[in-house]
Design an enzyme around this catalytic site. Structure first.
Site, PDB file in Angstrom:
ATOM      1  N   HIS A  43     -23.043 -18.630  23.859  1.00 36.10           N
ATOM      2  CA  HIS A  43     -23.334 -18.257  25.245  1.00 36.10           C
ATOM      3  C   HIS A  43     -24.818 -18.459  25.535  1.00 36.10           C
ATOM      4  CE1 HIS A  43     -23.524 -15.990  28.934  1.00 36.10           C
ATOM      5  NE2 HIS A  43     -22.227 -15.741  28.893  1.00 36.10           N
ATOM      6  N   HIS A  65     -20.631 -15.989  21.033  1.00 31.75           N
ATOM      7  CA  HIS A  65     -20.077 -15.056  22.011  1.00 31.75           C
ATOM      8  C   HIS A  65     -18.550 -14.964  21.954  1.00 31.75           C
ATOM      9  CE1 HIS A  65     -19.531 -12.851  25.666  1.00 31.75           C
ATOM     10  NE2 HIS A  65     -19.006 -13.859  26.316  1.00 31.75           N
ATOM     11  N   GLY A  90      -4.349  -3.431  19.261  1.00 38.54           N
ATOM     12  CA  GLY A  90      -5.512  -3.755  20.092  1.00 38.54           C
ATOM     13  C   GLY A  90      -5.260  -3.286  21.516  1.00 38.54           C
ATOM     14  N   ARG A  98     -14.745 -22.090  27.056  1.00 36.31           N
ATOM     15  CA  ARG A  98     -14.235 -21.213  28.112  1.00 36.31           C
ATOM     16  C   ARG A  98     -15.232 -21.142  29.257  1.00 36.31           C
ATOM     17  NH1 ARG A  98     -15.224 -16.235  29.626  1.00 36.31           N
ATOM     18  NH2 ARG A  98     -16.137 -15.386  27.726  1.00 36.31           N
ATOM     19  N   GLY A 149      -7.674  -3.527  24.219  1.00 38.28           N
ATOM     20  CA  GLY A 149      -8.629  -4.012  25.210  1.00 38.28           C
ATOM     21  C   GLY A 149      -7.837  -4.420  26.444  1.00 38.28           C
ATOM     22  N   GLY A 186      -4.320  -6.172  25.338  1.00 40.08           N
ATOM     23  CA  GLY A 186      -3.396  -5.227  24.712  1.00 40.08           C
ATOM     24  C   GLY A 186      -3.098  -4.030  25.590  1.00 40.08           C
ATOM     25  N   SER A 207     -25.274 -11.141  31.412  1.00 38.22           N
ATOM     26  CA  SER A 207     -24.149 -11.809  32.067  1.00 38.22           C
ATOM     27  C   SER A 207     -24.505 -13.194  32.598  1.00 38.22           C
ATOM     28  CB  SER A 207     -23.669 -10.957  33.240  1.00 38.22           C
ATOM     29  OG  SER A 207     -22.815 -11.718  34.058  1.00 38.22           O
ATOM     30  N   ARG A 263     -21.075 -23.275  29.921  1.00 41.28           N
ATOM     31  CA  ARG A 263     -21.864 -22.598  28.881  1.00 41.28           C
ATOM     32  C   ARG A 263     -22.287 -23.511  27.742  1.00 41.28           C
ATOM     33  NH1 ARG A 263     -18.509 -16.879  28.607  1.00 41.28           N
ATOM     34  NH2 ARG A 263     -19.249 -16.150  30.622  1.00 41.28           N
TER      35      ARG A 263
END
Length: 670
Positions: A266, A429, A40, A463, A42, A45, A284, A337
């Protein structure tokens, strides 16, 4: 096996520093003889691969995309948190720590979260040095905006494309190491199993997605950084390729899976438009800074809007219900959220939704445009500005902050969000659950690490916005490079790990047998048929609100879908070519097991906390009526599940959570 979180002793503010002072190190000459696999690429990683290579290790990095630039981290739009207190509004390491634990509804490990808050400031300096174009204020200093669940502005951002800009910084650091030969990059490769030798992770089996070739790769340690499992719902804001296969494969080889039911819905996504859709698009959360969320106060107005007989701009101010401002006066539109999502669902369930399906609420920028316009008129010394002039000046400011998001919305919905309020609705999400790791970010398998969204470690049951990028980069740049060195210091005399061993033979055979099964199965139904079926059960019964009856049914239904899948799935094409259906088949097979464990975890956790809302566990009266009701006496623990074959047979291990630095109390945003 008892869970040992390996949290260092001592005061929380000294733990990380003391730990780093006493770990074993690998000297630069020895690092050249040690190999690390990173799966990974991203933000987690990619930053880990770049940093480990910069330190001198030999890194093999794997991405299923055609380039690390296309990792799903690019879709993180709103920003990245850091406790720098640039705005002078009272922020501190402790406050970021406190907000993260409270935002996660007191279900995260204190020591990990404090460390995250501590290293957050370093991340910004690192990224600025890489040339990440963060927004700046009029004096040229880095700007900040506020985000849900906090009372300060600590979010650094680059318009509405922060994830993309951070990933480009990280990718440039990787490219430097690729050019030096310290990172060997394997694009279009998918990890299909981990190889253990004498109980230690010593390599992986990967498939070259272009040629279909099955490859063996060995290393002294393996790092999994493959993101979350949100696509278990079929429709989510994740890229369609995002999957849980690497995480699920290591779970089956002994890595415990923690808190699968902690999943984030989300609040600000573009609503679903029909059954033919294959993914959802996120707007966003930063938009909640300036957008006000509302629905019509009168049911007849809502019905007229649903039937397109009335426009939102025709509804008078006094006939609008700004329900977040009404219910949560202290935080208003900036509640976390999970709270915002449930509030929107409650209004839509009551019949006040504003699109044809009744599943949408408005996010309105009219007040922000007006406010910014008046301020700009004063700054530019324009006396008695016209309404049009105020609008023009205000729109320019909103465009500067969020322009690309508005553009994206208009392309998808075909409405101008500057003139007509945006429509939003909650969607799956981010996943707070993931592979269980200790303080070193090591799983329950020696030498096997898990970082970023793929692990469970920092966010508890919910989160906070702009914390995903923070955790991914903290793990990759500033935590794992220290902790993995302590483990690898025992391997300086090991030498290269050979791949011609019985363990590699066995793992490769498992992978090949499964591929052959899919290709030879004479089923009649596509992979997507089963994925959609799973997604519907997950959303209806393991979605925003859950109850014992629904969860029990979901476990039985998912098992039935899984059994049908193995009989009826059809995968066209062959294995020695590029075959997207074959890739999907393996991923959906894993989701069909993970989905059942997810429902089981949600059934066992008989409390409401963060993104996990049990209808049986809500406050029945008082100022918190209708809000989540936590049960700290019985459920202040991390659920870590051990694989035992069928998901229904998984064994629960509990890591009891201790709160020594933050008082356990009811979470209120009112």
């Amino acid at each position: 096996m008892a869970l040992d979180s390996k949290v260092p002793h001592g005061p929380i503010q000294n733990k990380w520093t003391d730990y780093k002072n006493h770990i074993d190190l690998v000297n630069p000459a020895n690092k050249r003889h040690i190999d690390v696999i990173v799966v990974g690429t991203g933000l987690a990683g990619g930053s880990a691969a770049a940093t480990l290579a910069e330190l001198g290790y030999n890194v093999k990095a794997f991405a299923y995309q055609d380039s690390p630039r296309r990792a799903h981290s690019i879709a993180a739009q709103g920003g990245i948190n850091a406790a720098k207190n640039y705005m002078g509004d009272g922020d501190s390491t402790y406050r970021l720590f406190y907000d993260t634990v409270k935002g996660g509804d007191y279900r995260s490990r204190e020591a990990n979260v404090y460390r995250l808050a501590e290293v957050s400031a370093n991340i910004i300096d690192q990224c600025v040095a890489q040339g990440v174009p963060f927004a700046r204020d009029y004096g040229g200093l880095l700007d900040n905006r506020s985000f849900g669940g906090v009372l300060v502005s600590r979010t650094f951002y680059a318009k509405g494309q922060t994830g993309q800009q951070l990933l480009l910084g990280c990718y440039s650091a990787m490219n430097r190491q690729i050019a030096r030969g310290k990172i060997e990059m394997f694009n279009r490769h998918e990890m299909l199993d981990v190889v253990k030798i004498d109980g230690k992770a010593r390599g992986i089996i990967a498939r070259n997605l272009i040629t279909g070739e099955i490859e063996r790769h060995s290393a002294h340690a393996v790092v999994i950084a493959t993101g979350g499992y949100g696509n278990v719902y079929f429709l989510s804001t994740n890229a369609m390729g995002s999957n849980a296969t690497a995480a699920w494969k290591i779970h089956k080889k002994g890595a415990y899976f923690a808190n699968p039911c902690f999943t984030q819905i989300h609040p600000t996504c573009i609503p679903r438009s029909g059954d033919y859709q294959s993914k959802l698009t996120l707007m966003s959360e930063s938009l909640r800074n300036d957008g006000r969320i509302w629905v019509p106060a009168k049911i007849e107005d809502a019905k007229a809007i649903q039937q397109r007989k009335l426009k939102p701009t025709e509804i008078a101010e006094e006939d609008r219900d700004y329900f977040l401002e009404r219910r949560y006066p202290a935080f208003g539109n900036l509640v976390p959220r999970d709270v915002a999502s449930r509030a929107a669902k409650e209004r839509c369930d009551a019949g006040f939704g504003v699109n044809a399906t009744g599943e949408a609420v408005y996010l309105d920028f009219a007040a922000a445009i007006d406010r910014y316009g008046k301020t700009q008129a004063k700054i530019q010394n324009i006396t008695n500005p016209s309404k049009e002039k105020i609008y023009e000046l205000g729109q320019a400011i909103v465009e500067e902050k969020y322009g690309n998001l508005f553009q994206m919305y208009e392309k998808i919905v075909d409405e101008n969000p500057y003139k007509t309020p945006m429509m939003i609705y909650p969607a799956t999400h981010y996943t707070m659950g993931g592979i269980w790791v200790d303080y070193n970010l090591m799983t329950t398998v020696d030498g096997l690490y898990c970082i970023g969204e793929a692990n469970f470690s920092d966010h508890g049951a919910n989160r906070l916005g702009a914390s995903a990028l923070m955790q991914g980069l903290a793990d990759g740049y500033f935590v794992l490079p220290y902790t993995i060195g302590d483990y690898l210091s025992k391997d300086i005399r090991t030498g290269k790990i050979p791949t011609n061993t019985p363990e590699f033979d066995e793992a490769e055979k498992e992978v090949t047998d499964r591929i052959n099964f899919f290709l030879n199965n004479k089923g009649t139904k596509s992979v997507d048929y089963f994925h959609k079926k799973l997604g519907k059960v997950m959303w209806d019964k393991v979605g925003m609100a859950r109850n014992a009856k629904g969860l029990t049914e979901a476990m039985a239904e998912i098992k039935a879908i899984r059994e049908e899948f193995w009989k009826e799935v059809k995968v066209p094409g062959s294995g020695n070519e590029m075959n997207p259906e074959l890739e999907k088949a393996g991923r959906v097979a894993d989701f069909l097991e993970l989905g059942e464990l997810f429902a089981k975890d949600a059934l066992v956790r008989e409390e409401s906390c963060g993104g996990h809302f049990r209808e049986e566990s809500a406050e029945t009266d008082g100022p918190q009526k209708g809000e989540a009701k936590r049960n700290d006496k019985d459920f202040a623990f991390v659920s870590a599940w051990e694989y035992k074959g069928e998901p229904a047979d998984a064994v629960l291990h509990k890591e009891q959570l201790e709160f020594k630095d933050i008082e356990l109390k009811q979470r209120s945003y009112k």
